[in-house]
Scaffold this motif. Structure first.
Motif, PDB file in Angstrom:
ATOM      1  N   TYR A   1      37.603   1.020 -12.297  1.00  0.00           N
ATOM      2  CA  TYR A   1      38.082   2.528 -11.724  1.00  0.00           C
ATOM      3  C   TYR A   1      38.961   2.203 -10.430  1.00  0.00           C
ATOM      4  O   TYR A   1      38.743   1.270  -9.521  1.00  0.00           O
ATOM      5  CB  TYR A   1      36.863   3.427 -11.343  1.00  0.00           C
TER       6      TYR A   1
ATOM      7  N   HIS B   1      37.554  16.299 -13.784  1.00  0.00           N
ATOM      8  CA  HIS B   1      37.245  15.876 -15.291  1.00  0.00           C
ATOM      9  C   HIS B   1      35.589  16.441 -15.501  1.00  0.00           C
ATOM     10  O   HIS B   1      35.135  17.377 -16.192  1.00  0.00           O
ATOM     11  CB  HIS B   1      37.613  14.517 -15.814  1.00  0.00           C
TER      12      HIS B   1
ATOM     13  N   SER C   1      47.140   8.543  -9.154  1.00  0.00           N
ATOM     14  CA  SER C   1      46.019   8.576 -10.137  1.00  0.00           C
ATOM     15  C   SER C   1      46.829   8.851 -11.624  1.00  0.00           C
ATOM     16  O   SER C   1      47.922   9.786 -11.645  1.00  0.00           O
ATOM     17  CB  SER C   1      45.041   9.566 -10.306  1.00  0.00           C
ATOM     18  N   GLN C   2      46.453   7.993 -12.619  1.00  0.00           N
ATOM     19  CA  GLN C   2      46.895   8.112 -13.841  1.00  0.00           C
ATOM     20  C   GLN C   2      45.832   9.125 -14.610  1.00  0.00           C
ATOM     21  O   GLN C   2      46.344   9.480 -15.790  1.00  0.00           O
ATOM     22  CB  GLN C   2      47.110   6.900 -14.735  1.00  0.00           C
ATOM     23  N   HIS C   3      44.823   9.354 -14.202  1.00  0.00           N
ATOM     24  CA  HIS C   3      43.789  10.102 -14.947  1.00  0.00           C
ATOM     25  C   HIS C   3      43.349  11.493 -14.072  1.00  0.00           C
ATOM     26  O   HIS C   3      43.195  11.457 -12.802  1.00  0.00           O
ATOM     27  CB  HIS C   3      42.868   9.442 -15.159  1.00  0.00           C
ATOM     28  N   LYS C   4      43.029  12.263 -14.714  1.00  0.00           N
ATOM     29  CA  LYS C   4      42.308  13.678 -13.899  1.00  0.00           C
ATOM     30  C   LYS C   4      41.088  12.824 -13.491  1.00  0.00           C
ATOM     31  O   LYS C   4      40.080  12.207 -14.274  1.00  0.00           O
ATOM     32  CB  LYS C   4      41.990  14.584 -14.738  1.00  0.00           C
TER      33      LYS C   4
ATOM     34  N   ASN D   1      37.259  11.912 -11.840  1.00  0.00           N
ATOM     35  CA  ASN D   1      35.798  12.362 -11.749  1.00  0.00           C
ATOM     36  C   ASN D   1      35.335  12.383 -10.625  1.00  0.00           C
ATOM     37  O   ASN D   1      35.976  11.701  -9.370  1.00  0.00           O
ATOM     38  CB  ASN D   1      35.012  11.432 -12.525  1.00  0.00           C
TER      39      ASN D   1
ATOM     40  N   GLY E   1      40.147   5.210 -15.408  1.00  0.00           N
ATOM     41  CA  GLY E   1      39.869   6.269 -14.766  1.00  0.00           C
ATOM     42  C   GLY E   1      39.915   6.182 -13.222  1.00  0.00           C
ATOM     43  O   GLY E   1      40.172   5.292 -12.701  1.00  0.00           O
ATOM     44  N   SER E   2      39.827   7.330 -12.594  1.00  0.00           N
ATOM     45  CA  SER E   2      39.729   7.524 -11.242  1.00  0.00           C
ATOM     46  C   SER E   2      38.497   8.159 -10.626  1.00  0.00           C
ATOM     47  O   SER E   2      37.840   9.145 -11.434  1.00  0.00           O
ATOM     48  CB  SER E   2      41.050   8.356 -10.800  1.00  0.00           C
TER      49      SER E   2
END
Length: 318
Positions: free
Chosen positions: A80, A155, A127-130, A132, A53-54
């Motif tokens: 992360y 997120h 980023s590969q993720h939405k 936090n 995650g990010s």
């Protein structure tokens, strides 16, 4: 104990030299962009090769990314990618006044716009993720305003001792009267009464943390990188901070995403009573109190910091 990989106080000074500093030199990337009104906004990123995650960090007043070296290292060690920028007027970002020590911003909207631009131009492309959002203190006010304005941006959000109210030294009516009087007698670039340039208080006089080793490292970083030093606040900063905190409380019932708020039980910086009141109005929020902890939950003694970070990392993984 925690199931996560976290630095410990008993060997932190050696780990700082053997692991955290090399990580900062070899993994962390630094850059900048032109924020609102062309103020240079500095940032750092630590891109994980296989991220789960990010996390974007919104830091507190006077803070710079270098104050978060240990935390960034910890978050990275737990999988992360980490992103943090220095707010305008502090850290190595651009200062707007002739005296670079004076805490000043024209409007908290400028902080929000800078954060939004940081997400759009730096975080999202990398980023590969939405992402936090992890906010501390003043960053909590900035983060809350940003989430209210841009509900799809993050997120989840975790707040560490958020500045939903400043601990009152005086009755509110008298404090407001002093602010009005200060605005009449002084320019908005002037220190509020009693404020001054950066001063490195001894550990025994600090109200931020019980951790002597973490406090020592923080002050050493700021002594070495004198450019990041920041003093007290201007009367105008206090005025617009009050407006921002009122805006949060007025609108927080429509806070759109899941939130975890960690309250420092022995906080002498922010107003825990107002913080509790604001969180009670949030539809998707959980409040966790760490009794006995001072304001700097992310740089506290292990007995306070470990449960704080464990709760945050659990929350982001849920």
């Amino acid at each position: 104990m925690s199931q996560y990989s976290l630095c410990a106080e008993d060997n932190l000074e050696s780990v700082y030299l053997s692991s955290i500093e090399p990580f900062w030199q070899n993994i962390v990337q630094q850059g900048s962009f032109a924020g609102i009104d062309k103020v240079e906004i500095a940032y750092v990123v630590a891109l994980h090769s296989h991220p789960i995650g990010s996390i974007v960090i919104a830091s507190g007043r006077i803070e710079s990314a270098i104050k978060y070296k240990e935390l960034i290292y910890d978050l990275y060690q737990n999988g992360y990618s980490v992103f943090i920028h220095d707010h305008r007027g502090q850290g190595v970002s651009g200062r707007m006044l002739d005296n670079p020590h004076t805490g000043y911003v024209l409007s908290f909207n400028d902080y929000v716009d800078d954060l939004k631009q940081f997400i759009d131009e730096i975080v999202t492309p990398k980023s590969q993720h939405k992402p936090n959002l992890l906010c501390h203190s003043m960053g909590g006010a900035i983060g809350a305003l940003t989430v209210l304005r841009y509900p799809e941006l993050f997120h989840k959000v975790a707040f560490s001792a958020p500045m939903f109210g400043i601990r009152p030294a005086l009755p509110s009516w008298f404090a407001n009267l002093l602010l009005e009087l200060h605005a009449i007698l002084h320019s908005k670039e002037s220190y509020f009464w009693g404020q001054k340039n950066y001063d490195s208080l001894p550990f025994s006089a600090n109200e931020l943390t019980h951790s002597e080793v973490r406090y020592k490292i923080f002050r050493q970083e700021y002594q070495h990188a004198t450019r990041v030093q920041l003093g007290g606040v201007s009367g105008h900063w206090l005025k617009v901070a009050g407006e921002a905190m009122n805006e949060i409380e007025l609108n927080v019932e429509r806070f759109p995403i899941s939130a975890l708020v960690i309250q420092a039980g022995a906080d002498h910086v922010v107003d825990n009573n107002r913080q509790t009141r604001v969180v009670a109005k949030m539809r998707h929020a959980k409040l966790q109190v760490i009794e006995g902890a001072k304001h700097e939950l992310l740089a506290e003694q292990d007995k306070f910091r470990v449960p704080c970070l464990t709760a945050i990392l659990d929350f982001f993984k849920e």
